[in-house]
Motif scaffolding. Sequence first.
Motif, PDB file in Angstrom:
ATOM      1  N   THR A 171       8.940  -3.069  35.900  1.00 18.50           N
ATOM      2  CA  THR A 171       8.546  -4.366  36.530  1.00 18.50           C
ATOM      3  C   THR A 171       7.206  -4.877  35.471  1.00 18.50           C
ATOM      4  O   THR A 171       6.966  -4.211  34.583  1.00 18.50           O
ATOM      5  CB  THR A 171       7.840  -3.979  37.683  1.00 18.50           C
ATOM      6  OG1 THR A 171       6.846  -3.129  37.722  1.00 18.50           O
ATOM      7  CG2 THR A 171       9.035  -3.379  38.846  1.00 18.50           C
ATOM      8  N   GLY A 203       4.800  -7.278  40.614  1.00 21.81           N
ATOM      9  CA  GLY A 203       5.589  -7.303  41.607  1.00 21.81           C
ATOM     10  C   GLY A 203       7.163  -8.045  41.288  1.00 21.81           C
ATOM     11  O   GLY A 203       7.853  -8.064  41.973  1.00 21.81           O
ATOM     12  N   LYS A 236       9.053   3.872  40.056  1.00 23.91           N
ATOM     13  CA  LYS A 236       7.658   3.781  40.596  1.00 23.91           C
ATOM     14  C   LYS A 236       6.498   3.406  39.711  1.00 23.91           C
ATOM     15  O   LYS A 236       5.682   3.993  39.346  1.00 23.91           O
ATOM     16  CB  LYS A 236       7.235   5.306  40.870  1.00 23.91           C
ATOM     17  CG  LYS A 236       8.011   5.872  42.419  1.00 23.91           C
ATOM     18  CD  LYS A 236       7.191   6.964  42.883  1.00 23.91           C
ATOM     19  CE  LYS A 236       7.884   7.462  44.269  1.00 23.91           C
ATOM     20  NZ  LYS A 236       6.959   8.367  44.998  1.00 23.91           N
ATOM     21  N   ASP A 289       2.902  -0.916  40.242  1.00 22.04           N
ATOM     22  CA  ASP A 289       3.124  -2.065  41.654  1.00 22.04           C
ATOM     23  C   ASP A 289       4.101  -1.741  42.483  1.00 22.04           C
ATOM     24  O   ASP A 289       4.054  -2.532  43.633  1.00 22.04           O
ATOM     25  CB  ASP A 289       3.200  -3.503  40.989  1.00 22.04           C
ATOM     26  CG  ASP A 289       4.489  -3.413  40.032  1.00 22.04           C
ATOM     27  OD1 ASP A 289       4.725  -2.355  39.462  1.00 22.04           O
ATOM     28  OD2 ASP A 289       4.959  -4.660  39.631  1.00 22.04           O
ATOM     29  N   PHE A 290       4.685  -0.564  42.575  1.00 19.61           N
ATOM     30  CA  PHE A 290       5.594  -0.299  43.432  1.00 19.61           C
ATOM     31  C   PHE A 290       5.342   1.352  43.735  1.00 19.61           C
ATOM     32  O   PHE A 290       6.575   2.036  43.348  1.00 19.61           O
ATOM     33  CB  PHE A 290       7.027  -0.609  43.063  1.00 19.61           C
ATOM     34  CG  PHE A 290       7.441  -2.159  43.197  1.00 19.61           C
ATOM     35  CD1 PHE A 290       7.782  -2.941  44.495  1.00 19.61           C
ATOM     36  CD2 PHE A 290       7.422  -2.847  41.927  1.00 19.61           C
ATOM     37  CE1 PHE A 290       7.915  -3.902  44.319  1.00 19.61           C
ATOM     38  CE2 PHE A 290       7.741  -4.117  42.016  1.00 19.61           C
ATOM     39  CZ  PHE A 290       7.913  -5.015  43.182  1.00 19.61           C
ATOM     40  N   SER A 340       5.863   3.355  45.932  1.00 18.83           N
ATOM     41  CA  SER A 340       6.729   4.019  46.924  1.00 18.83           C
ATOM     42  C   SER A 340       8.281   3.935  46.551  1.00 18.83           C
ATOM     43  O   SER A 340       9.159   4.001  47.236  1.00 18.83           O
ATOM     44  CB  SER A 340       6.536   3.594  48.424  1.00 18.83           C
ATOM     45  OG  SER A 340       6.779   2.086  48.832  1.00 18.83           O
ATOM     46  N   VAL A 362      10.767   0.886  44.014  1.00 16.59           N
ATOM     47  CA  VAL A 362      11.124  -0.507  44.028  1.00 16.59           C
ATOM     48  C   VAL A 362      11.925  -0.997  45.228  1.00 16.59           C
ATOM     49  O   VAL A 362      12.945  -0.402  45.534  1.00 16.59           O
ATOM     50  CB  VAL A 362      11.993  -0.689  42.684  1.00 16.59           C
ATOM     51  CG1 VAL A 362      12.320  -2.397  42.575  1.00 16.59           C
ATOM     52  CG2 VAL A 362      10.879  -0.678  41.382  1.00 16.59           C
ATOM     53  N   ALA A 363      11.325  -2.173  45.585  1.00 17.05           N
ATOM     54  CA  ALA A 363      12.183  -2.809  47.000  1.00 17.05           C
ATOM     55  C   ALA A 363      11.908  -1.829  48.103  1.00 17.05           C
ATOM     56  O   ALA A 363      12.786  -2.034  48.913  1.00 17.05           O
ATOM     57  CB  ALA A 363      13.420  -3.102  46.618  1.00 17.05           C
ATOM     58  N   ASN A 364      10.908  -0.989  48.283  1.00 23.19           N
ATOM     59  CA  ASN A 364      10.744  -0.238  49.358  1.00 23.19           C
ATOM     60  C   ASN A 364       9.517  -0.274  50.081  1.00 23.19           C
ATOM     61  O   ASN A 364       8.953   0.752  50.623  1.00 23.19           O
ATOM     62  CB  ASN A 364      11.046   1.308  48.916  1.00 23.19           C
ATOM     63  CG  ASN A 364      11.072   2.190  49.886  1.00 23.19           C
ATOM     64  OD1 ASN A 364      11.904   1.913  51.098  1.00 23.19           O
ATOM     65  ND2 ASN A 364      10.650   3.524  49.814  1.00 23.19           N
ATOM     66  N   HIS A 365       9.001  -1.289  50.051  1.00 21.63           N
ATOM     67  CA  HIS A 365       7.636  -1.627  51.058  1.00 21.63           C
ATOM     68  C   HIS A 365       8.100  -1.290  52.284  1.00 21.63           C
ATOM     69  O   HIS A 365       7.525  -0.805  53.165  1.00 21.63           O
ATOM     70  CB  HIS A 365       7.302  -3.085  51.183  1.00 21.63           C
ATOM     71  CG  HIS A 365       6.688  -3.430  49.690  1.00 21.63           C
ATOM     72  ND1 HIS A 365       6.648  -4.722  49.291  1.00 21.63           N
ATOM     73  CD2 HIS A 365       5.911  -2.952  48.925  1.00 21.63           C
ATOM     74  CE1 HIS A 365       5.912  -4.783  48.068  1.00 21.63           C
ATOM     75  NE2 HIS A 365       5.423  -3.456  47.834  1.00 21.63           N
ATOM     76  N   SER A 366       9.291  -1.605  52.686  1.00 23.68           N
ATOM     77  CA  SER A 366       9.878  -1.184  54.568  1.00 23.68           C
ATOM     78  C   SER A 366       9.679   0.604  54.488  1.00 23.68           C
ATOM     79  O   SER A 366       9.751   0.976  55.575  1.00 23.68           O
ATOM     80  CB  SER A 366      10.868  -1.605  54.807  1.00 23.68           C
ATOM     81  OG  SER A 366      12.034  -1.065  53.832  1.00 23.68           O
ATOM     82  N   GLY A 367       9.818   1.243  53.423  1.00 26.68           N
ATOM     83  CA  GLY A 367       9.859   2.710  53.545  1.00 26.68           C
ATOM     84  C   GLY A 367      11.594   3.146  54.027  1.00 26.68           C
ATOM     85  O   GLY A 367      11.566   4.443  54.575  1.00 26.68           O
TER      86      GLY A 367
END
Lengths: 199, 477
Positions: B266, B270, B310, B313-314, B316, B318-323
Amino acid sequence: MTLSRREVLRQLAVAATSAAAGGFNLEAARVVHAFAAEERAQAGGYAPRLLTAHVRRLAELVVPADAGGGSAVDAGAPEFIDLLCSENERLADIYRRGVAWVDEETDRRGGGAFVGASSGRQTALLDALVDAERAGGAGDLAPGVRFFAWVRRMTVDAYYTSPIGIRDVGYEGNRVASAYDTPPAALEFIDRLADDLGL
Amino acid sequence: MPAIQPREEIHDVVVIGSGAGGATVAHVLTGLGVRVTLLEAGPMLDPYREFKEHDWPYDYDHRGAEPGGRRYFGEGKPFGFFSTTSGGWELDGEPYTVADDTDDFWWFRSRIVGGRTNHYGRMTFRFSDYDFAPRDRDGLGWNWPITYEDIAPWYDRAEAFIGVTGSREGIRSAPDGVFHDPPPPKAHELLIQRASHKLGIPCIPNRRAVITRPLNGRPACHYCGQCGRGCRTASNYSASQVQILPALATGRLTLIDQAMAREVTTDGAGRVTGVVYLDKRTGEERTIRSRVLVVAASACESARLLLNSKPRDFPSGVANHSGVVGRYLMDTVGFGLGGYVPALEGLPRYNSDGAGGAHLYMPWWGWDDQTKLGFPRGYHIEIGGGYGMPGVGSFQRSARRAGYGAALKERARREYGTRVRDDPQRRQLLRARPERRRPLGHSRPALPLPLERARAPAGAAHARDVHRAHRAPGRGG
C-alpha cells in the motif's frame, strides 16, 4: 513411426477446437484411437529382473486361464509386479520375505519348495490362506495371509487393467460418440427389475 | 503526481489466482479491451500434453499404480494417476497448521493455471432463494445483502457462457437455469430414480458444466466419461481452457505462472499499490505495481494473503477493518455410501461412460421440514455406478470375496457394474477462527484453522437413513 501419439492427439484437439460451432470430428478421433492401439502393440515389454518363478505360478493360480480369457500371466502380471518391486525396496522386501515364507510353509507341509510342488499341494496352501483370511487372518499363517493379499491384489489389478482382462469383463467404453443412449435391452431389464422390487 | 520510480511499470489490473474467479475477471476484462496481468502460483497447463483422456491403464507399465506402486502405500497423485494436473493436500514447502481440536481438516490447494476448475466434478448448482436469507430460517449465519432475484441474471450469464446441462423442474432448492439438454439417465440411475420417487425424493437430470451442443468453438461432449482426467476438446468447463487460453489469444493478458503472492503493498494512505510475489523458478522476490488488484486466490489463500499483508496503514491486515477476513469459512462436507446390488447382475453390458459423473442427482428436498430434522440446511445426493473403465483397485472386493482362481474371475464378471454409490454432499456451516501467526518464510505460509463443526453428525445420520431406505429393495453388501 514419424508422428508421436501425443502429436496426433494434439492435432486432433486443435482441429476440434478450431472448428467454430462445428461438430466434433469423429473420424479424426477414430484415427487417433487406432493409431494409439498400433503404437502400443509395437511397444517393447518389460523384462522381469527380480522375481520370476514364484510370482508367475502364484499369478497363474490367482487368475487362471478359462473360457472367458487368458491368465494373469498372459496379462503381464509377473512383469507388473517385478517392475514395481524393482522401483520400490519396500515392496521388493514384501515379496522377498513372502516368497521365502511360501517355500518354508510348503516345506513344512510335506517337503520341497512351492514352485516344484504338485498343483494339489499349491492350491491346498492357498485354500488354507484364504480360510485363515476369512477367519480374521491371525495365527501362524498371518505372514502368509498378508503376503497372499499383496499377490492377489497386484495380480488382479494387472489382469483387469490388461486388454484381455478388460475384454473379459466386457467394458465397452473409452470411445468417442456423438450421443449417449442407454440401450433398450438395459432399459427393459431395469423396468422389469424395478417392477419386481415393487418400485 | 506522486513520485514513482521511472523504470517501474504500473499495470492496469493485476489478478491473483487463475481459478474460476480470477479467470472470469481476466476473460471479461480482456474482452472489454483492458490489459490484465495474472499471477498463478502453479505452472502453465498444456491440456494436449498433460491430460490423460482416452489413455488405457495398459498404456503405462505401472497400470496407474504409479512408479513403485505408490498407490498401494496410500501415496501418489491426489484423485489418482489418470486425474488431471492439479495440486494436493500436502505441498512441498507450503506447510499449514490446524487447531489442536481439529483433526480432519485437509486443505486442498491447486497449483496450476485454471485452479480447481481443472478437476472439479463439474456439478454446477445455483443457490436457492432461501440460501440468501438463512438467518430468517434457522437463526444461523447472516442474511445476504442481496437476494436470489438480484443474482439470477448473473447465473444466467455464467451458465450461458460455460454451458451447463439440466432440465426445468421447478424445485425450490435447485432453481432452474439456462441449460444444455442433459444426457439420458444411465441404467442403474433409473433404478435409483424409481426407488427415490417411491420415497418421495426428487431425482432429476444433473446440472454439470458439460456442453451437449457446440458452444463458442468448443465441440459438444463426446461421451467418454473422463471429465476428471481433463477434456482435451474443452467440452466441459475449465477456466484454463474456456477462459485463460481465449484471454491470452486477445493479446491483452499477461500470465505470470509459478508466482506465489506474498504480500499486498500500500502507499501508506490506505490505497493498494500492488503485490509482492515469490518467483518460484528463481526463488527471487518481485514487486509488481498496479492500479487495480484483484485477489482471487481461493477462500483460504485470499484470506491468508490479506491477513499476512500488514503495512502501517492496515495493522490488522489489508481490507480487514471489520476483523472478519478469514472468519466464517463455509465448506462442503461430503461422504460416500456404497453398496453391491446383486439385482443388477445380468444387466446387459453397455457403454455407460456417458458425460462423466452422474446423469441424475437428488437435489435437497427437505426445506419445508427443516425445523423438524434436527440439523440446519441440507444436502444433495450424487449417484455413482455403471460399467466404469477397469483400473487399479476395481475388482478387489470381488477378489476378496471369491478367494482366488476360476471363482474369482467368475465373480468379477458377475459383480462388474453392480456397485452403486450415494454420495451426499452437505451444505454445512463451518466457522473458522483464524489465529494468524507469522509466516515461517516467504514460501511457507501458515494459517491455523480452528474449526467448529455445527451439527454435521445429525445431517450425516439423516443421509445414512435415506441411503438405507434406497438400499432396502435390492439389498446386498
